[in-house]
Design a protein around this motif. Structure first.
Motif, mmCIF file in Angstrom:
data_model
loop_
_atom_site.group_PDB
_atom_site.id
_atom_site.type_symbol
_atom_site.label_atom_id
_atom_site.label_comp_id
_atom_site.label_asym_id
_atom_site.label_seq_id
_atom_site.Cartn_x
_atom_site.Cartn_y
_atom_site.Cartn_z
ATOM 1 N N GLY A 33 32.238 34.688 50.325
ATOM 2 C CA GLY A 33 33.100 33.510 50.502
ATOM 3 C C GLY A 33 32.364 32.482 49.744
ATOM 4 N N THR A 34 30.897 32.636 49.425
ATOM 5 C CA THR A 34 30.288 31.635 48.488
ATOM 6 C C THR A 34 30.665 31.425 47.259
ATOM 7 O OG1 THR A 34 28.104 32.088 49.945
ATOM 8 C CG2 THR A 34 27.932 31.130 47.773
ATOM 9 N N LEU A 35 31.253 32.381 46.591
ATOM 10 C CA LEU A 35 31.708 32.447 45.272
ATOM 11 C C LEU A 35 32.857 31.662 45.110
ATOM 12 C CD1 LEU A 35 31.700 33.219 42.360
ATOM 13 C CD2 LEU A 35 32.918 35.257 43.224
ATOM 14 N N ALA A 36 33.871 31.696 46.260
ATOM 15 C CA ALA A 36 35.115 30.838 46.361
ATOM 16 C C ALA A 36 34.857 29.395 46.589
ATOM 17 C CB ALA A 36 35.773 31.475 47.348
ATOM 18 N N LEU A 37 33.797 29.270 47.578
ATOM 19 C CA LEU A 37 33.577 27.740 47.723
ATOM 20 C C LEU A 37 32.780 27.185 46.601
ATOM 21 C CD1 LEU A 37 32.211 28.276 51.566
ATOM 22 C CD2 LEU A 37 34.359 27.241 50.825
ATOM 23 N N THR A 38 32.171 27.900 46.002
ATOM 24 C CA THR A 38 31.501 27.520 44.762
ATOM 25 C C THR A 38 32.392 27.023 43.529
ATOM 26 O OG1 THR A 38 29.420 28.966 45.053
ATOM 27 C CG2 THR A 38 29.668 28.091 42.877
ATOM 28 N N VAL A 39 33.595 28.080 43.524
ATOM 29 C CA VAL A 39 34.603 27.438 42.666
ATOM 30 C C VAL A 39 35.295 26.309 42.999
ATOM 31 C CG1 VAL A 39 36.777 28.337 42.026
ATOM 32 C CG2 VAL A 39 34.932 29.771 41.859
ATOM 33 N N SER A 171 28.958 33.541 36.701
ATOM 34 C CA SER A 171 28.961 33.670 38.092
ATOM 35 C C SER A 171 29.574 34.743 38.665
ATOM 36 C CB SER A 171 29.034 32.166 38.913
ATOM 37 O OG SER A 171 28.193 31.349 38.401
ATOM 38 N N ALA A 172 30.877 35.057 38.095
ATOM 39 C CA ALA A 172 31.735 36.059 38.668
ATOM 40 C C ALA A 172 31.257 37.407 38.161
ATOM 41 C CB ALA A 172 32.942 35.671 38.272
ATOM 42 N N PRO A 173 31.719 38.292 39.170
ATOM 43 C CA PRO A 173 31.536 39.782 38.837
ATOM 44 C C PRO A 173 32.741 40.041 37.812
ATOM 45 C CG PRO A 173 32.547 39.782 40.797
ATOM 46 C CD PRO A 173 32.011 38.325 40.479
ATOM 47 N N THR A 174 32.420 41.323 37.114
ATOM 48 C CA THR A 174 33.256 41.428 35.813
ATOM 49 C C THR A 174 34.750 41.578 36.535
ATOM 50 O OG1 THR A 174 31.499 42.417 34.483
ATOM 51 C CG2 THR A 174 33.614 43.151 33.772
ATOM 52 N N HIS A 175 34.689 42.501 37.560
ATOM 53 C CA HIS A 175 36.119 42.748 37.810
ATOM 54 C C HIS A 175 37.020 41.606 38.497
ATOM 55 C CE1 HIS A 175 33.831 43.025 41.585
ATOM 56 N NE2 HIS A 175 35.038 42.981 42.412
ATOM 57 N N LEU A 176 36.313 40.426 38.708
ATOM 58 C CA LEU A 176 36.773 39.383 39.052
ATOM 59 C C LEU A 176 36.842 38.207 38.030
ATOM 60 C CD1 LEU A 176 36.147 39.169 42.895
ATOM 61 C CD2 LEU A 176 38.262 39.654 41.884
ATOM 62 N N ARG A 177 36.170 38.376 36.978
ATOM 63 C CA ARG A 177 35.610 37.314 36.192
ATOM 64 C C ARG A 177 36.845 36.528 35.479
ATOM 65 N NH1 ARG A 177 33.250 40.284 31.794
ATOM 66 N NH2 ARG A 177 35.479 40.307 30.706
ATOM 67 N N GLY A 178 38.113 37.249 35.361
ATOM 68 C CA GLY A 178 39.101 36.688 34.656
ATOM 69 C C GLY A 178 39.903 35.655 35.845
ATOM 70 N N ALA A 179 40.101 35.987 37.078
ATOM 71 C CA ALA A 179 40.684 35.114 38.146
ATOM 72 C C ALA A 179 39.639 34.231 38.276
ATOM 73 C CB ALA A 179 40.704 36.230 39.236
ATOM 74 N N ARG A 254 23.609 35.732 47.167
ATOM 75 C CA ARG A 254 24.547 34.771 47.664
ATOM 76 C C ARG A 254 26.343 35.029 47.224
ATOM 77 N NH1 ARG A 254 23.102 28.562 48.044
ATOM 78 N NH2 ARG A 254 24.808 28.411 49.367
ATOM 79 N N LEU A 255 26.077 35.007 45.880
ATOM 80 C CA LEU A 255 27.300 35.185 45.389
ATOM 81 C C LEU A 255 28.166 36.532 45.509
ATOM 82 C CD1 LEU A 255 26.679 33.336 41.985
ATOM 83 C CD2 LEU A 255 28.109 32.588 43.485
ATOM 84 N N ARG A 256 27.196 37.534 45.787
ATOM 85 C CA ARG A 256 27.939 38.972 45.994
ATOM 86 C C ARG A 256 27.712 39.243 47.360
ATOM 87 N NH1 ARG A 256 28.831 37.287 41.910
ATOM 88 N NH2 ARG A 256 28.191 37.962 39.871
ATOM 89 N N GLY A 257 27.449 38.304 48.315
ATOM 90 C CA GLY A 257 27.501 38.841 49.968
ATOM 91 C C GLY A 257 26.399 39.491 50.237
ATOM 92 N N GLY A 258 24.958 39.601 49.568
ATOM 93 C CA GLY A 258 23.763 40.235 50.039
ATOM 94 C C GLY A 258 23.689 41.239 49.079
ATOM 95 N N GLU A 259 24.450 41.711 48.205
ATOM 96 C CA GLU A 259 24.289 42.991 47.227
ATOM 97 C C GLU A 259 24.064 42.376 46.079
ATOM 98 O OE1 GLU A 259 26.755 46.610 45.598
ATOM 99 O OE2 GLU A 259 27.789 45.203 46.899
ATOM 100 N N VAL A 260 23.073 42.968 45.216
ATOM 101 C CA VAL A 260 22.525 42.609 43.853
ATOM 102 C C VAL A 260 22.825 43.839 43.030
ATOM 103 C CG1 VAL A 260 20.662 41.784 42.301
ATOM 104 C CG2 VAL A 260 21.238 40.977 44.710
ATOM 105 N N PRO A 261 23.765 44.132 42.346
ATOM 106 C CA PRO A 261 23.977 45.450 41.792
ATOM 107 C C PRO A 261 23.042 45.647 40.599
ATOM 108 C CG PRO A 261 26.072 44.027 41.840
ATOM 109 C CD PRO A 261 24.989 43.290 42.300
ATOM 110 N N ALA A 262 22.431 46.778 40.610
ATOM 111 C CA ALA A 262 21.432 47.158 39.642
ATOM 112 C C ALA A 262 22.016 47.116 38.132
ATOM 113 C CB ALA A 262 21.128 48.688 39.928
ATOM 114 N N SER A 263 23.282 47.448 37.799
ATOM 115 C CA SER A 263 23.766 47.452 36.519
ATOM 116 C C SER A 263 23.830 46.017 36.204
ATOM 117 C CB SER A 263 25.023 48.054 36.463
ATOM 118 O OG SER A 263 26.096 47.511 37.562
#
Length: 538
Positions: A33-39, A171-179, A254-263
């Motif tokens: 939810g941090t990403l949505a609030l940041t937006v 700040s957004a992940p690729t699968h949500l970058r456009g939205a 914070r932006l990924r909800g605790g997960e930091v993707p290796a890729s």
């Protein structure tokens, strides 16, 4: 920072040992939810201000013109004639566009020097200064203060229109970058609607209140100033520009909800390693001179210029005449005009939901194709109306809403996403500066010339906009690849392939071309599953 980056260089070269990354997972990047609030915190004082400021100036037009005339009579003993008042009013309106151009040129250096988030926070200083001048101009009997106020509001809008999409895209992940990036257009449309609503006579649209209406833009800026400091900086800026990997990991958590993707971490590390430390900062001219980035720059510049030259803002201006001709009572026109802004807001929200399904290219090209159709129908309606066909006025009203809906469906939001998706970290601020400059120059040109086009072309005044829409649909359809879900390496390779087919250089040249080519090569060496590759953050 440089020393810290050197100390961490072994970690940058060995991705499996990253303690902050989640290894071996096959699901897409998490989102909190941090990403949505940041937006929301960034946009309420960002692109929201652009929409709000272009709409609040419409309601008090007659009051401000009267104020200008009265102050001239007090100073010089005589009032202005109609043409002189119009010229003075044009100066007030154009000041916002000139300020926007200045802000667009300032945005790149600010984003590099202070970061994306801090640039948005510092940008509020222009807004507050302009609001203070707007409040004081009538008491001081100074139209000059009003012009300066609108100029400063334009500087604020120019900075935010460039920095905010950059911040969102990084700040957004690729699968949500456009939205996420498209939400800039949603907040612009929201600003238009609320600005139109604030200008209603029952609120701040009465004559004694017009200085407060123009100064009301300080309230969203205050909200941003209080809220945005609690949210993280762009992870890509923290790692690639500042070399602070620990801060980058904290921001990603914070932006990924605790997960930091290796890729995602590995892609950013590679881009940082491939950058030349001593290379000068990219400029719009250096991007144009580099054969590897010239096609991308031409594409975003053409899209940004067309966004303003297509006449969407002018149709807002022309809407009052159309509604009056359709028989709507003058006192009700202000309420119907709010519906035009609501139409763009609804279209922007719909496009935000569709962009990751339909894609950027389809929305952009499709939007301009629809606008071309409505421009032609609108011109036919004006011709019929001039020949006494009363029902044609209602067709014109329908075209007003259809044109705005088509604009909000694609060009309004996709245009701002493009520089964030097709340029690397070093070139992105310069690309936004070039695109923003063309956008504001287009707005200035249309704002100054449209009244003369109406006078000179009459019922055919929208034919130039029809030509812009047709040309934009054709050009973007031929030059712009689909960027949905693709990494920077994949997008760069596709631009390179299109350029090679047109007789361009066999290999990308220049610093940024080498970076894109290297990313494309090293991408093939990673042992990542397809989901991870699609999750790389650009």
């Amino acid at each position: 920072m440089a020393e810290g980056a050197e100390e961490r260089s072994p970690a940058l070269a060995s991705p499996p040992e990253d303690p902050g990354a989640t290894q071996g997972t096959s699901k897409p990047s998490g989102v909190s939810g941090t990403l949505a609030l940041t937006v929301c915190a960034a946009a309420i004082g960002g692109t929201f201000q652009y929409g709000y400021n272009i709409s609040i100036i419409n309601a008090p037009t007659g009051y401000i013109q009267r104020f200008i005339n009265e102050t001239h009579a007090e100073r010089w003993g005589g009032g202005l004639d109609g043409a002189q008042v119009t010229l003075a009013w044009t100066l007030v309106v154009s000041a916002f566009s000139l300020g926007g151009l200045s802000g667009a040129l300032l945005a790149g250096p600010l984003a590099v020097r202070f970061g994306r988030k801090n640039s948005l926070l510092l940008n509020n200083s222009f807004l507050f200064a302009g609001a203070a001048l707007a409040l004081a101009c009538r008491a001081a009997r100074s139209p000059e203060m009003l012009v300066l106020s609108r100029f400063l509001a334009g500087v604020n809008a120019g900075v935010s229109m460039n920095v905010q999409p950059m911040y969102f895209g990084e700040s957004a992940p690729t699968h949500l970058r456009g939205a996420v990036a498209f939400s800039s257009a949603v907040f612009t449309a929201l600003g238009i609607v609320l600005g139109q609503a604030a200008g209603l006579t029952g609120l701040l649209g009465a004559e004694p209140l017009w200085p407060y209406l123009l100064a009301s833009n300080a309230l969203p800026g205050l909200v941003q100033l209080l809220a945005l400091p609690w949210f993280p900086e762009s992870p890509r800026y923290l790692l690639i520009d500042r070399g602070d990997e620990e801060a980058c990991v904290r921001a990603l958590r914070r932006l990924r909800g605790g997960e930091v993707p290796a890729s995602e971490m590995e892609e950013m590390r590679r881009e940082r390693e491939l950058r030349t430390p001593a290379a000068p900062a990219a400029t719009p001219w250096s991007l144009f001179r580099d054969p590897a980035t010239r096609p991308q720059l031409r594409t975003v510049v053409a899209a940004s210029a067309a966004m303003m030259l297509c006449g969407n803002d002018s149709i807002y201006f022309y809407a009052s005449y159309i509604f009056l001709a359709a028989g709507i009572p003058p006192e009700k026109i202000q309420y119907v005009t709010v519906g035009t802004g609501a139409s763009e807001l609804a279209a922007s929200v719909l496009s935000n939901l569709l962009i990751e399904r339909v894609g950027r290219r389809a929305l952009l090209v499709g939007g301009y194709c629809l606008m071309s159709v409505w421009s032609a129908v609108f011109t036919a309606a004006l011709v019929l109306q001039s020949r006494g066909v009363a029902s044609a006025a209602y067709l014109g009203v329908a075209c007003v809403f259809a044109y705005i809906l088509s604009f909000g469906l694609g060009p309004a939001g996709v245009t701002g996403i493009l520089p964030a998706e097709i340029f690397d970290q070093a070139a992105r601020p310069a690309a936004y500066a070039a695109a923003g400059s063309c956008m504001w120059l287009g707005l200035l040109l249309v704002g100054m010339l449209f009244p003369y086009a109406v006078r000179g072309l009459g019922s055919f005044c929208f034919l130039p906009f029809l030509a812009v829409c047709v040309a934009s649909a054709a050009y973007q359809g031929l030059t712009l690849p689909e960027t949905k879900g693709k990494t920077l390496a994949e997008i760069t390779a596709e631009f390179h392939e299109r350029n090679r087919k047109k007789g361009g250089p066999e290999r990308p040249a220049g610093d940024h071309g080498e970076l894109g080519q290297a990313l494309a090569v090293t991408d093939l060496d990673l042992d990542l599953d397809p989901v991870h590759k699609n999750g790389d953050l650009l």
